[in-house]
Design an enzyme around this catalytic site. Structure first.
Site, PDB file in Angstrom:
ATOM      1  CB  CYS A   3      -0.823  -0.124   1.153  1.00 12.13           C
ATOM      2  SG  CYS A   3      -1.873  -1.674   1.381  1.00 12.13           S
TER       3      CYS A   3
ATOM      4  CG  HIS B 282      -3.098   3.009   2.454  1.00  9.19           C
ATOM      5  ND1 HIS B 282      -3.755   2.538   1.112  1.00  9.19           N
ATOM      6  CD2 HIS B 282      -3.278   1.985   3.036  1.00  9.19           C
ATOM      7  CE1 HIS B 282      -3.991   1.279   1.401  1.00  9.19           C
ATOM      8  NE2 HIS B 282      -3.773   0.789   2.592  1.00  9.19           N
TER       9      HIS B 282
ATOM     10  CG  ASN C 200      -6.678  -1.178   1.378  1.00 11.04           C
ATOM     11  OD1 ASN C 200      -6.057  -0.758   0.550  1.00 11.04           O
ATOM     12  ND2 ASN C 200      -6.321  -1.754   2.379  1.00 11.04           N
TER      13      ASN C 200
END
Ligand code: UT7
Length: 323
Positions: free
Chosen positions: A112, A250, A280
Site C-alpha cells: 500500500c 492510504h 482499500n
C-alpha cells in the site's frame, strides 16, 4: 538539482459496484458491521480486466491531461502487489499498450505504500538520469488474490488504478519524502508466491495464494506509522502542518485515519477520504484520491499536500509536495 512535479493525475475504476449487502450474500457479515469497523460502503471489482488493463486506462487519462506523448516518456514505474504475472512486469505491459517505446520500465512491490515509494524513486531517477517525463502508476486487481470465503479480509479491498505524469519543473514539486519499512512485522499481511516443490526440495513449501492478514496488528502499526511519517517528512523543510492544505492518506480504514488525526492533534477534515466508495485498493488509493480531488477542483497550484501510506512489508512512507 532541478525539481520534479506531478504534472497530471488520472484514475480508472472498474464499473462494477459491489455493495456490503452484496458481500453479505456469500459470507456471514452485514453492512452495519463493515461501515462501523472500516467506513467502507462499497467497492469496485474487476469483471475480468487485469492489473495492466486498468493501469493502462489510468495512464492514458494522466498522459492526456499532461499533454505528454507516450513516446516522450523516459520511465514507467508500476507499484503493485497484484501483477498480471511474475514476468513481464506490469510496467512493461503498460509500455507495450501505450507504445511508450523509449521508457525504462519496472514494477515495485511495496504494497500500500507503493505509490509514495514510486514517486520518490522516479524523482531520484529523473534527477540522476536527467529524465524529462515519467509515469508512475499504482494499480491493483486485489479481487483475484482475495479469499472470498474469508469475511475478515474480503470486505476490505477493491480494485482500481491511479497514475501520475511527472515532469521536471521550476516549482517546488516533490519537496521531501520519508520511506521506511519494518520487515520483522511482515507476516502480519501476506500473499503467497510460487510453491517450492522441485525434485531438489527437501520438503514441499506450499504457499497460500490469497491475502492473509492480522488486522489488529496492522491497526496497531498503522496509527503511529502515519504520525511518524507525517512528522518526519516535514522536518527540516520549514513547512508547518498548518501550511498543509490536505493530507492524502492510504485509504484502508476510517478508524485508522481518525486515530492518526487525534495523535497528530489535527482536525480529521485535513485528511481527504474516499474509502467509503472505493475501499482499500492498496497502492492505488493515494492516486485515486488525488484524482478525485483534482476532478472536484480541490487542488490549486501552490497547495502543499502530504501523501502518506502504510501497508504490507510492513512499509510506510510520506511525501510532502507542492501541487
Ligand atoms: O492496507 C493495509 C491493509 N490492512 C488494514 O488496514 C487492516 C487494519 N485492520 C482493520 O481494519 C481491522 O482490524 C478490521 C476491520 C480488519 C477488523 O476490525 P477489528 O475491530 O480489529 O475486529 P476483529 O478482527 O477484532 O474482530 C471482531 C469480531 C470477531 O468476532 P469475535 O471473535 O469477537 O466473536 C470477528 O470474527 O468481529 C468478527 N468479524 C466480523 N463480523 C462481521 C470479523 N470480520 C467480520 C465481518 N463481519 N466481516
Amino acid at each position: 538539482m532541478s525539481n520534479v512535479e506531478i504534472s497530471a493525475i488520472g484514475a480508472y475504476l472498474p464499473p462494477l459496484v459491489v455493495t456490503n449487502d452484496k458481500i453479505s450474500e456469500f459470507v456471514e457479515t452485514n453492512d452495519e458491521w463493515i461501515v462501523q469497523r472500516t467506513g467502507v460502503s462499497e467497492r469496485r471489482i474487476s469483471e475480468g480486466e487485469n492489473t495492466s488493463d486498468i493501469a493502462t486506462k489510468a495512464a492514458k487519462i494522466a498522459l492526456e491531461r499532461a499533454g505528454v506523448n507516450p513516446e516522450d516518456l523516459d520511465l514507467i514505474i508500476v507499484a503493485t502487489i497484484s501483477p498480471d504475472m511474475f514476468i513481464p512486469s506490469v510496467a512493461c505491459i503498460v509500455q507495450s499498450n501505450l507504445n511508450a517505446d523509449n521508457a525504462a520500465c519496472f514494477d515495485i512491490s511495496v504494497a500500500c505504500s507503493g505509490f509514495v515509494y514510486a514517486l520518490e524513486i522516479a524523482n531520484g531517477l529523473m534527477q540522476s538520469m536527467k529524465y524529462k517525463n515519467a509515469l508512475i502508476i499504482g494499480a491493483e486487481v486485489l479481487s483475484k488474490v482475495t479469499d472470498w470465503t474469508d469475511r475478515s479480509t474480503c470486505i476490505l479491498f477493491g480494485d482500481g488504478a491511479g497514475a501520475a505524469v511527472l515532469k521536471q519543473s521550476k516549482t517546488k514539486g516533490i519537496i521531501k519524502s520519508y520511506l521506511r519499512a519494518d520487515g520483522k512485522k511482515g507476516n502480519a499481511l501476506t500473499i503467497g508466491g510460487a510453491d517450492i516443490d522441485t525434485p531438489f526440495s527437501k520438503e514441499k513449501i506450499l504457499q497460500d495464494k490469497y491475502i492473509k492478514m492480522n488486522g489488529r496488528e496492522i491497526l496497531r502499526f498503522a496509527v503511529p506509522a502515519i504520525a511518524e511519517a507525517v512528522t518526519e517528512v516535514l522536518k527540516d523543510t520549514n513547512i508547518s502542518l498548518d501550511e498543509i492544505k490536505y493530507i492524502v492518506p492510504h485509504q484502508a480504514n476510517y478508524r485508522i485515519i481518525k486515530l492518526a488525526a487525534e495523535k497528530l492533534k489535527l482536525n480529521e477534515d485535513k485528511f481527504y477520504l474516499n474509502l467509503d466508495k472505493v475501499a482499500n485498493t492498496s497502492s492505488a488509493t493515494v492516486p485515486i484520491a488525488l484524482n478525485e480531488m483534482y476532478e472536484k477542483g480541490l487542488l490549486n497550484k501552490g497547495d502543499k499536500l502530504i501523501l502518506v501510506a502504510f501497508g504490507g512489508g510492513l512499509t510506510y512512507a510520506a511525501s510532502v509536495i507542492e501541487w
